[in-house]
Design a protein around this motif. Structure first.
Motif, PDB file in Angstrom:
ATOM      1  N   UNK A 173       0.822  -1.222   0.000  1.00  0.00           N
ATOM      2  CA  UNK A 173       0.000   0.000   0.000  1.00  0.00           C
ATOM      3  C   UNK A 173       0.851   1.266   0.000  1.00  0.00           C
ATOM      4  N   UNK A 174       1.954   1.228  -0.731  1.00  0.00           N
ATOM      5  CA  UNK A 174       2.787   2.413  -0.897  1.00  0.00           C
ATOM      6  C   UNK A 174       2.515   3.108  -2.233  1.00  0.00           C
ATOM      7  N   UNK A 175       1.594   2.521  -2.990  1.00  0.00           N
ATOM      8  CA  UNK A 175       1.201   3.091  -4.272  1.00  0.00           C
ATOM      9  C   UNK A 175      -0.270   2.784  -4.499  1.00  0.00           C
ATOM     10  N   UNK A 176      -1.099   3.817  -4.694  1.00  0.00           N
ATOM     11  CA  UNK A 176      -2.528   3.564  -4.941  1.00  0.00           C
ATOM     12  C   UNK A 176      -2.717   2.706  -6.186  1.00  0.00           C
ATOM     13  N   UNK A 177      -3.658   1.792  -6.128  1.00  0.00           N
ATOM     14  CA  UNK A 177      -3.889   0.909  -7.266  1.00  0.00           C
ATOM     15  C   UNK A 177      -4.165   1.695  -8.538  1.00  0.00           C
ATOM     16  N   UNK A 178      -4.908   2.773  -8.413  1.00  0.00           N
ATOM     17  CA  UNK A 178      -5.257   3.572  -9.594  1.00  0.00           C
ATOM     18  C   UNK A 178      -4.041   4.205 -10.256  1.00  0.00           C
ATOM     19  N   UNK A 179      -2.956   4.405  -9.472  1.00  0.00           N
ATOM     20  CA  UNK A 179      -1.750   5.050 -10.010  1.00  0.00           C
ATOM     21  C   UNK A 179      -0.727   4.037 -10.517  1.00  0.00           C
ATOM     22  N   UNK A 180      -0.976   2.743 -10.302  1.00  0.00           N
ATOM     23  CA  UNK A 180       0.003   1.717 -10.662  1.00  0.00           C
ATOM     24  C   UNK A 180       0.297   1.659 -12.164  1.00  0.00           C
ATOM     25  N   UNK A 181      -0.696   1.799 -13.061  1.00  0.00           N
ATOM     26  CA  UNK A 181      -0.362   1.812 -14.494  1.00  0.00           C
ATOM     27  C   UNK A 181       0.575   2.961 -14.861  1.00  0.00           C
ATOM     28  N   UNK A 182       0.387   4.112 -14.245  1.00  0.00           N
ATOM     29  CA  UNK A 182       1.275   5.246 -14.515  1.00  0.00           C
ATOM     30  C   UNK A 182       2.691   4.947 -14.050  1.00  0.00           C
ATOM     31  N   UNK A 183       2.802   4.297 -12.889  1.00  0.00           N
ATOM     32  CA  UNK A 183       4.119   3.920 -12.372  1.00  0.00           C
ATOM     33  C   UNK A 183       4.802   2.942 -13.319  1.00  0.00           C
ATOM     34  N   UNK A 184       4.070   1.931 -13.783  1.00  0.00           N
ATOM     35  CA  UNK A 184       4.640   0.944 -14.701  1.00  0.00           C
ATOM     36  C   UNK A 184       5.070   1.603 -16.008  1.00  0.00           C
ATOM     37  N   UNK A 185       4.263   2.512 -16.510  1.00  0.00           N
ATOM     38  CA  UNK A 185       4.622   3.246 -17.721  1.00  0.00           C
ATOM     39  C   UNK A 185       5.920   4.027 -17.515  1.00  0.00           C
ATOM     40  N   UNK A 186       6.049   4.670 -16.358  1.00  0.00           N
ATOM     41  CA  UNK A 186       7.265   5.402 -16.052  1.00  0.00           C
ATOM     42  C   UNK A 186       8.481   4.505 -15.956  1.00  0.00           C
ATOM     43  N   UNK A 187       8.291   3.311 -15.378  1.00  0.00           N
ATOM     44  CA  UNK A 187       9.392   2.350 -15.292  1.00  0.00           C
ATOM     45  C   UNK A 187       9.922   1.989 -16.673  1.00  0.00           C
ATOM     46  N   UNK A 188       9.018   1.712 -17.588  1.00  0.00           N
ATOM     47  CA  UNK A 188       9.427   1.247 -18.906  1.00  0.00           C
ATOM     48  C   UNK A 188      10.031   2.370 -19.745  1.00  0.00           C
ATOM     49  N   UNK A 189       9.415   3.528 -19.715  1.00  0.00           N
ATOM     50  CA  UNK A 189       9.992   4.661 -20.446  1.00  0.00           C
ATOM     51  C   UNK A 189      11.314   5.069 -19.806  1.00  0.00           C
ATOM     52  N   UNK A 190      11.385   5.011 -18.475  1.00  0.00           N
ATOM     53  CA  UNK A 190      12.640   5.308 -17.787  1.00  0.00           C
ATOM     54  C   UNK A 190      13.743   4.344 -18.181  1.00  0.00           C
ATOM     55  N   UNK A 191      13.420   3.062 -18.320  1.00  0.00           N
ATOM     56  CA  UNK A 191      14.400   2.063 -18.754  1.00  0.00           C
ATOM     57  C   UNK A 191      14.918   2.383 -20.155  1.00  0.00           C
ATOM     58  N   UNK A 192      14.016   2.804 -21.014  1.00  0.00           N
ATOM     59  CA  UNK A 192      14.424   3.184 -22.371  1.00  0.00           C
ATOM     60  C   UNK A 192      15.364   4.392 -22.344  1.00  0.00           C
ATOM     61  N   UNK A 193      15.016   5.382 -21.547  1.00  0.00           N
ATOM     62  CA  UNK A 193      15.837   6.595 -21.482  1.00  0.00           C
ATOM     63  C   UNK A 193      17.178   6.342 -20.790  1.00  0.00           C
ATOM     64  N   UNK A 194      17.197   5.365 -19.889  1.00  0.00           N
ATOM     65  CA  UNK A 194      18.427   5.076 -19.141  1.00  0.00           C
ATOM     66  C   UNK A 194      19.574   4.676 -20.066  1.00  0.00           C
ATOM     67  N   UNK A 195      19.239   4.076 -21.202  1.00  0.00           N
ATOM     68  CA  UNK A 195      20.271   3.585 -22.114  1.00  0.00           C
ATOM     69  C   UNK A 195      20.730   4.637 -23.122  1.00  0.00           C
ATOM     70  N   UNK A 196      20.172   5.850 -23.006  1.00  0.00           N
ATOM     71  CA  UNK A 196      20.501   6.896 -23.972  1.00  0.00           C
ATOM     72  C   UNK A 196      21.439   7.943 -23.359  1.00  0.00           C
ATOM     73  N   UNK A 197      22.193   8.599 -24.240  1.00  0.00           N
ATOM     74  CA  UNK A 197      22.966   9.770 -23.831  1.00  0.00           C
ATOM     75  C   UNK A 197      22.055  10.974 -24.018  1.00  0.00           C
ATOM     76  N   UNK A 198      21.422  11.400 -22.943  1.00  0.00           N
ATOM     77  CA  UNK A 198      20.405  12.451 -23.035  1.00  0.00           C
ATOM     78  C   UNK A 198      20.989  13.853 -23.064  1.00  0.00           C
ATOM     79  N   UNK A 199      22.264  13.958 -22.827  1.00  0.00           N
ATOM     80  CA  UNK A 199      22.903  15.276 -22.802  1.00  0.00           C
ATOM     81  C   UNK A 199      24.104  15.279 -23.742  1.00  0.00           C
ATOM     82  N   UNK A 200      23.828  14.845 -24.984  1.00  0.00           N
ATOM     83  CA  UNK A 200      24.906  14.723 -25.972  1.00  0.00           C
ATOM     84  C   UNK A 200      25.179  16.029 -26.711  1.00  0.00           C
TER      85      UNK A 200
END
Length: 297
Positions: free
Chosen positions: A220-247
């Motif tokens: 109960x550290x994350x409301x159920x209604x907000x869990x899809x947003x969290x998962x979306x952030x995890x996946x997009x964050x994983x994608x961005x983690x592998x990039x040079x964002x300040x090239x």
């Protein structure tokens, strides 16, 4: 140049437009008639229903990009190798009706011994370059399969595909995570989304990080209604983690509003420079290709 009808025929949708002499849409239509909905031999009929009236204009020509050129589409258009610009792409059109209807080839790029491919995005990239008036850029095209594209000297030099959207759907619907997620995604919870981005950036391993979408709900550290947003952030964050964002170059986001909004939110949070363009780039790209085809002059 002859009157141009632009067709963006994807897996799930069909977009068509009458394109003016500057590459912009005079009129647009959209149908839920992606290639997966078209029966064998049915492409000419669906094409006629979508834009057959426009094709009656004297000299009208249609250029089709996207999955209509795949093996499951109207006619296979072989991949053109990178680097490629509008001239190289135009030289490899797959004609359905010579001088009247043609399919734009996709692109291939050999990334470390394994091929990567795109269909449709290459046309939008050309349109982005024309819209911005630049010859070098790094373009991000969010979608089921997100493309990161490097353009140099006006030609697509390289690109990489990330199955971010598809992984979201798989985890959302067919994994243990689905047990603790609500039936519908609902609205975007920005705090939960950015929490997911941050966790992905420092966790360094999606196979581990993804499980937190379940455990945070269990404790109960994350409301159920907000869990899809969290998962979306995890996946997009994983994608961005592998990039040079300040090239040193500004990223260009091009695509549907809903997804570009999420990528933009994550990039802003990570203090990475970017700008956003809409979906009009496809028509500009088709116009650029048409200008390189002698038969369409």
């Amino acid at each position: 140049m002859k009157p141009l009808v632009g067709v963006d025929w994807g897996t799930s949708s069909l977009r068509v437009a009458r394109v003016d002499a500057s590459g912009h849409a005079i009129e647009q239509r959209e149908f839920p008639r992606g290639i997966l909905t078209v029966p064998a031999g049915g492409f000419p009929q669906v094409f006629g229903e979508a834009c057959g009236d426009w094709m009656k204009e004297p000299g009208a020509v249609a250029l089709i990009c996207g999955m209509a050129g795949s093996r499951q589409g109207w006619q296979e258009a072989p991949y053109a190798p990178c680097p490629a610009g509008h001239a190289e792409i135009a030289s490899q059109l797959a004609w359905i009706d010579r001088g009247r209807i043609a399919i734009v080839p996709g692109l291939s790029f050999d990334a470390g011994g394994a091929p990567d491919v795109m269909r449709g995005e290459e046309t939008a990239v050309l349109g982005v370059m024309k819209l911005l008036g630049v010859s070098d850029a790094r373009i991000v095209m969010p979608g089921t399969h997100c493309k990161w594209v490097r353009v140099r000297a006006g030609r697509i030099e390289s690109f990489a595909t990330y199955m971010t959207g598809e992984f979201y759907a798989m985890l959302r619907q067919h994994s243990i995570l689905a047990r603790t997620l609500p039936a519908q995604d609902g609205e975007l919870y920005e705090d939960a989304f950015l929490r997911g981005v941050d966790y992905a950036m420092h966790a360094g391993n999606l196979l581990h990080a993804a499980f937190t979408a379940r455990t945070l709900s269990l404790f109960e550290r994350l409301p159920q209604s907000a869990a899809p947003s969290y998962l979306s952030g995890l996946l997009i964050g994983e994608e961005l983690r592998s990039q040079d964002l300040h090239a040193g170059d500004t990223l260009v986001l091009a695509g549907a509003d809903k997804l570009t909004q999420r990528y933009g939110l994550a990039l802003s949070h990570l203090r990475a420079p970017f700008r956003v363009l809409g979906q009009e780039a496809t028509w500009l790209g088709l116009h650029a290709i048409a200008q390189s085809v002698k038969e369409l002059a």
